[in-house]
Design an enzyme around this catalytic site. Sequence first.
Site, PDB file in Angstrom:
ATOM      1  N   CYS A 158      37.065  41.547  37.751  1.00  0.00           N
ATOM      2  CA  CYS A 158      38.274  42.125  37.146  1.00  0.00           C
ATOM      3  C   CYS A 158      38.723  43.417  37.830  1.00  0.00           C
ATOM      4  O   CYS A 158      39.373  44.260  37.205  1.00  0.00           O
ATOM      5  CB  CYS A 158      38.045  42.378  35.663  1.00  0.00           C
ATOM      6  SG  CYS A 158      37.756  40.879  34.736  1.00  0.00           S
ATOM      7  N   ASN A 177      33.316  32.228  43.738  1.00  0.00           N
ATOM      8  CA  ASN A 177      32.400  33.362  43.559  1.00  0.00           C
ATOM      9  C   ASN A 177      31.621  33.650  44.856  1.00  0.00           C
ATOM     10  O   ASN A 177      30.545  34.224  44.813  1.00  0.00           O
ATOM     11  CB  ASN A 177      31.443  33.064  42.399  1.00  0.00           C
ATOM     12  CG  ASN A 177      30.695  34.306  41.921  1.00  0.00           C
ATOM     13  OD1 ASN A 177      31.211  35.426  42.006  1.00  0.00           O
ATOM     14  ND2 ASN A 177      29.469  34.126  41.438  1.00  0.00           N
ATOM     15  N   ALA A 178      32.174  33.228  46.002  1.00  0.00           N
ATOM     16  CA  ALA A 178      31.548  33.571  47.293  1.00  0.00           C
ATOM     17  C   ALA A 178      31.501  35.099  47.409  1.00  0.00           C
ATOM     18  O   ALA A 178      32.367  35.796  46.872  1.00  0.00           O
ATOM     19  CB  ALA A 178      32.351  32.978  48.438  1.00  0.00           C
ATOM     20  N   ARG A 179      30.500  35.595  48.117  1.00  0.00           N
ATOM     21  CA  ARG A 179      30.254  37.047  48.099  1.00  0.00           C
ATOM     22  C   ARG A 179      29.916  37.593  49.478  1.00  0.00           C
ATOM     23  O   ARG A 179      29.578  36.833  50.393  1.00  0.00           O
ATOM     24  CB  ARG A 179      29.069  37.338  47.175  1.00  0.00           C
ATOM     25  CG  ARG A 179      29.273  36.864  45.734  1.00  0.00           C
ATOM     26  CD  ARG A 179      29.384  38.006  44.814  1.00  0.00           C
ATOM     27  NE  ARG A 179      29.741  37.653  43.455  1.00  0.00           N
ATOM     28  CZ  ARG A 179      29.927  38.555  42.503  1.00  0.00           C
ATOM     29  NH1 ARG A 179      29.785  39.833  42.770  1.00  0.00           N
ATOM     30  NH2 ARG A 179      30.258  38.203  41.284  1.00  0.00           N
TER      31      ARG A 179
END
Length: 624
Positions: free
Chosen positions: A273, A386-388
């Site tokens: 967020c 949600n790759a980081r």
Amino acid sequence: MNEIMSVLEQSLTDANFRKLLAIPNRRVHKFVADAIRLCKPMKVFVCNDSREDTEYIRRTAIARGEEAPLANPYHTVHFDGYFDQARDKERTVYLVPKGEVLGEHLSQIDRDYGLQLARDRLSGTMENKKMVVRFFVLGPLDSPFSIPAVQITDSFYVAHSEDLLYRRGYDYFRRMPEDHEIFWMLHSSGKLIHSVSTDWKKRGVMIDYKTNTVYSMNTQYAGNTIGLKKLALRLAIRKADKEGWLAEHMFLMAVHGPTGRKTYFTGAFPSGCGKTSTSMTRGNSIVGDDLAYLRKIDGKVRAVNVERGIFGIIRSVTEKDDPIIWDVLHSKQPAIFSNVLVTEDAEPRWLDDGLPPPKAGINFSGEWFEGKVDRNGEVIPYAHKNARYTIGLDGLSNLDDALDDPRGVEVGGIIYGGRDRDTWVPVQQSLNWEHGVITMGASLESETTAATLGPSGVRKFQPFSNLDFISIPLGRYIQNHLDFVVDIDSPPLIFAVNYFLRDKEGNFITDKSDKRVWLKWMELRVHDEVDAIATPTGHIPHYEDLKSLFEKHLDKEYSEAEYEEQFKLRVPDHLAKIERIEKVYRETVPDAPELLYRILSEQRAKLEAIKHRLGDCIVPSVLA
Ligand code: SPV
Ligand code: MN
């Protein structure tokens, strides 16, 4: 004791035995010996933080296939299992001794049963693997904030990630007092096929707060495995509760005010967020993007970053919107990419990176091609949402120089923000500390994102952006916040922001870059250098002040019409929110402080009165 020594002597080579015994702490020896007896590793590697040892961990992560090299020689990529791409809230449980009550927001099982389950699941899991033992410190070294932590894992990816994310602690362990409180983390990826945990249905994170120990099994996703991140946060919240400080899911940054003044803010936003992007805004400096400890020192609230790196969401990181991160990810700074797509040129690609989408590559589903579908016929995106990326902070051009200050930095303001389409204005200041704690922190709601398993876009109760990690009854946690500043003369101001306000058609009505202006306005408020309009929900900015800040910091013409649309008081939405929040506390938080209900009632009464006078939707000029 002899038994412990004999396990260690038998299982460790001379060199590793010597490294371990150089730490003169019997509890450390026992933890390692117990883990060896349980997991039965083929070999044990004790990392002493030397260049040789840390390089060995990185090299082995690649040699074992847990990471693969990328075109940039300082980069690697790691893939988690297909079903292991986010934090698993459901299977993250507290082990609760009989007779203790944690409240219904926390997943929990009986402690004796849980310990047995953890032991059963971890038993023999390292039979054909090497165990890594590492030492870290949460928070700066030699500081009232420091918490030493031991990580045992059979994942070289976990050990490598922690090297980028945490302060190395081997030397600290050698010299710290024998009775220093320590956090203990034991992780095993379990059985692997192609370097991926196959027993993911039996994955779990079990938090034994009685002994400050966390067990993690059959999972690889960093949020479930990196003991020092969210697993230690859960232990830290209990320690903070006992000792009268706060352990929070917050960034820590300096907002640069006029004439080079720096004012430090913490900010609590649920995962996905805008927490990292706020802490990275141009023209300011970052201390940390995810975890902060707050303590009172000499009558001031001071805070530190628990970590020294970023495990950030890479989706939507673009050259235009995130130039600093972009530069680091294209530099010689070490980075681990996870669950991105790798092209045939060994370049990492992520969703919404501002480039034409790739047609093929390797991703979390294996060989990927355009139009590939999963078992249910759903199209698989080329990279996971949600790759980081995992990096150390040291490469950032906007790193604040207070990162390692053992006294931390003085906090001027605390910001709460969630994914809220219809209620909160883009920025407002609470009426006072209690009002901020209750109507902003304790009333935070947010739409779910890909950072946790399950559907996205569902509005959920997310108090303090910390609900996933709160390890004490929620009412008690809120009371701790209320009490925190009782002996402080001028506590930090509390603010709420909302980057996700939408119009009726569903379009966002603020721009991503606008957060720079909201930050500068809050900075001026901390120093009482700008006036505000008092509304029933908080103090909001005057148009003229925002207009000049938009011009100065974004070179943007900010119209009165935009301001009115963004800052109008949406009375029915606020009333509906109070309804929801009151209900959730009445029904699920038996120990909620009375003050919470009183402050919510006062706010409702003020909103009803103004609605009676001025209607449902009130533009700021009427309120001024
Ligand atoms: C978050 O999801 O809040 C993160 C990443 O910061 S992790 O908790 O490690 O999954
Ligand atoms: Mn986080």
